[in-house]
Design a protein around this motif. Sequence first.
Motif, PDB file in Angstrom:
ATOM      1  N   GLY A  19      40.931  45.139  32.420  1.00  0.00           N
ATOM      2  CA  GLY A  19      41.410  45.314  33.789  1.00  0.00           C
ATOM      3  C   GLY A  19      42.825  45.813  33.855  1.00  0.00           C
ATOM      4  O   GLY A  19      43.515  45.981  32.838  1.00  0.00           O
ATOM      5  N   SER A  20      43.267  46.043  35.077  1.00  0.00           N
ATOM      6  CA  SER A  20      44.639  46.475  35.329  1.00  0.00           C
ATOM      7  C   SER A  20      45.052  45.946  36.694  1.00  0.00           C
ATOM      8  O   SER A  20      44.220  45.676  37.558  1.00  0.00           O
ATOM      9  N   ILE A  21      46.353  45.803  36.866  1.00  0.00           N
ATOM     10  CA  ILE A  21      46.899  45.366  38.146  1.00  0.00           C
ATOM     11  C   ILE A  21      47.948  46.378  38.570  1.00  0.00           C
ATOM     12  O   ILE A  21      48.915  46.641  37.842  1.00  0.00           O
ATOM     13  N   SER A  22      47.721  46.961  39.736  1.00  0.00           N
ATOM     14  CA  SER A  22      48.662  47.923  40.289  1.00  0.00           C
ATOM     15  C   SER A  22      49.118  47.413  41.652  1.00  0.00           C
ATOM     16  O   SER A  22      48.337  47.396  42.610  1.00  0.00           O
ATOM     17  N   GLY A  23      50.345  46.964  41.707  1.00  0.00           N
ATOM     18  CA  GLY A  23      50.827  46.372  42.946  1.00  0.00           C
ATOM     19  C   GLY A  23      50.067  45.085  43.231  1.00  0.00           C
ATOM     20  O   GLY A  23      50.090  44.150  42.432  1.00  0.00           O
ATOM     21  N   ASP A  24      49.364  45.042  44.361  1.00  0.00           N
ATOM     22  CA  ASP A  24      48.604  43.849  44.736  1.00  0.00           C
ATOM     23  C   ASP A  24      47.121  43.954  44.381  1.00  0.00           C
ATOM     24  O   ASP A  24      46.368  43.005  44.612  1.00  0.00           O
ATOM     25  N   ILE A  25      46.706  45.080  43.812  1.00  0.00           N
ATOM     26  CA  ILE A  25      45.284  45.306  43.570  1.00  0.00           C
ATOM     27  C   ILE A  25      44.968  45.156  42.087  1.00  0.00           C
ATOM     28  O   ILE A  25      45.557  45.821  41.233  1.00  0.00           O
TER      29      ILE A  25
ATOM     30  N   LEU B 247      48.475  33.215  36.975  1.00  0.00           N
ATOM     31  CA  LEU B 247      47.371  32.807  36.108  1.00  0.00           C
ATOM     32  C   LEU B 247      46.276  33.872  36.076  1.00  0.00           C
ATOM     33  O   LEU B 247      45.726  34.179  35.012  1.00  0.00           O
ATOM     34  N   PHE B 248      45.972  34.448  37.216  1.00  0.00           N
ATOM     35  CA  PHE B 248      44.979  35.528  37.267  1.00  0.00           C
ATOM     36  C   PHE B 248      45.443  36.693  36.374  1.00  0.00           C
ATOM     37  O   PHE B 248      44.662  37.232  35.590  1.00  0.00           O
ATOM     38  N   ALA B 249      46.711  37.045  36.494  1.00  0.00           N
ATOM     39  CA  ALA B 249      47.251  38.139  35.681  1.00  0.00           C
ATOM     40  C   ALA B 249      47.199  37.795  34.199  1.00  0.00           C
ATOM     41  O   ALA B 249      46.952  38.666  33.349  1.00  0.00           O
ATOM     42  N   ALA B 250      47.405  36.513  33.864  1.00  0.00           N
ATOM     43  CA  ALA B 250      47.343  36.096  32.464  1.00  0.00           C
ATOM     44  C   ALA B 250      45.940  36.277  31.899  1.00  0.00           C
ATOM     45  O   ALA B 250      45.763  36.669  30.739  1.00  0.00           O
ATOM     46  N   TYR B 251      44.937  35.997  32.715  1.00  0.00           N
ATOM     47  CA  TYR B 251      43.566  36.229  32.271  1.00  0.00           C
ATOM     48  C   TYR B 251      43.312  37.716  32.015  1.00  0.00           C
ATOM     49  O   TYR B 251      42.670  38.096  31.019  1.00  0.00           O
ATOM     50  N   VAL B 252      43.796  38.563  32.907  1.00  0.00           N
ATOM     51  CA  VAL B 252      43.609  40.003  32.718  1.00  0.00           C
ATOM     52  C   VAL B 252      44.317  40.462  31.444  1.00  0.00           C
ATOM     53  O   VAL B 252      43.764  41.240  30.649  1.00  0.00           O
ATOM     54  N   ASP B 253      45.518  39.967  31.226  1.00  0.00           N
ATOM     55  CA  ASP B 253      46.254  40.330  30.005  1.00  0.00           C
ATOM     56  C   ASP B 253      45.504  39.861  28.756  1.00  0.00           C
ATOM     57  O   ASP B 253      45.450  40.580  27.747  1.00  0.00           O
ATOM     58  N   LYS B 254      44.949  38.648  28.810  1.00  0.00           N
ATOM     59  CA  LYS B 254      44.214  38.131  27.646  1.00  0.00           C
ATOM     60  C   LYS B 254      42.978  38.973  27.377  1.00  0.00           C
ATOM     61  O   LYS B 254      42.661  39.273  26.217  1.00  0.00           O
ATOM     62  N   ALA B 255      42.279  39.376  28.430  1.00  0.00           N
ATOM     63  CA  ALA B 255      41.094  40.219  28.262  1.00  0.00           C
ATOM     64  C   ALA B 255      41.466  41.543  27.593  1.00  0.00           C
ATOM     65  O   ALA B 255      40.802  41.985  26.644  1.00  0.00           O
ATOM     66  N   ASN B 256      42.538  42.163  28.075  1.00  0.00           N
ATOM     67  CA  ASN B 256      42.963  43.440  27.493  1.00  0.00           C
ATOM     68  C   ASN B 256      43.406  43.264  26.044  1.00  0.00           C
ATOM     69  O   ASN B 256      43.158  44.133  25.195  1.00  0.00           O
TER      70      ASN B 256
END
Length: 345
Positions: A106-112, A240-249
Amino acid sequence: MRIAGFFFAIAKLIASLLMLAGVVWACGALWFQLAQTVKSGSARGLILGVWVGVGLYSIYLLWQHRAPKGLLIYGVLLGAILVWWSTIHPSNTRRWAPDVTQQLSGSISGDIATLHNVRNFDWQTATRATPRWEDRSYDLNQLVSVDMATSYWMGPAIAHTLVSFGFDDGKGPRRYLTFSVEIRKEAGESFSAIGGFFKQFELSLVAAEERDILRVRSNLRGEEVYLYSIQMPRAAMRSLFAAYVDKANALVEAPAFYHTVFANCTTIVFDMVRSIVPGLPLDWRLLASGYLPQYVDSLGALARTHDFEALRGAAHINDRAQAALPGEDFSAAIRKGVPQAPALP
């Protein structure tokens, strides 16, 4: 002289115990790893038998005043096993079981947040499902809740830990996305707690619909599933949500092995939360994951209106999950009666 002899005997006893521990560890390593190439259990048993015989003979030599010879034989063979062990690396390219075929990223761009390979299976039995892997987008401004699920499958002390994020756009039912740290099974493989000590499984991070990942446990696998609402500031939810995305990547870039104690569904989540909330105390309940809800409750982080036992009764979702109709909002149904955390800034 007697004192010197006493201490010499103690030293030999300690050395013998360490050598015996090495024999036991190497037996596990050989048994589980050779299973990949040596399919015959008898052949693997023969290899282990030779190693055990050599190890015990080396310990015998230690007590027969022939320590240098015993230590040399033992050291050479154990050293060879350790060198072989160091060549075993995790991989992302194996013949995976259907429920972990795809890897989350995944990726996070701004709020999405944009996620790839979110699992949305329709399970017919505990092992058979119609597969659906989907791309999803989530507005982190709409992230309003975090829930912890514990699924018991091996007695009261051991549970699988999942974390579910709730999104509310104010227009329709709340959307939920559940993250689960799991073993990445190969086709035909099944979980082994002992094998988890010996590089048998890669680590997997799954993101899935609750009707998929919770329902298969409560309705089809016969596990006892509990759902608790966590009191958490929205900024911490987002982190925490962002940490999950980082762990997945990170797992896509560099595969890692699952470990029964040090890299499992509870310890990895704890490490992510601890990076967001420094100072969280270590506790034995992080290893006995079935008691994780009591640990979280001791931190004042569980939403509840009565004592813990009453909360635990309300948190048990199996009856509600099994009663939910095919077209019903499964996530809303399983939360009926579960105390919800108040909105925090």
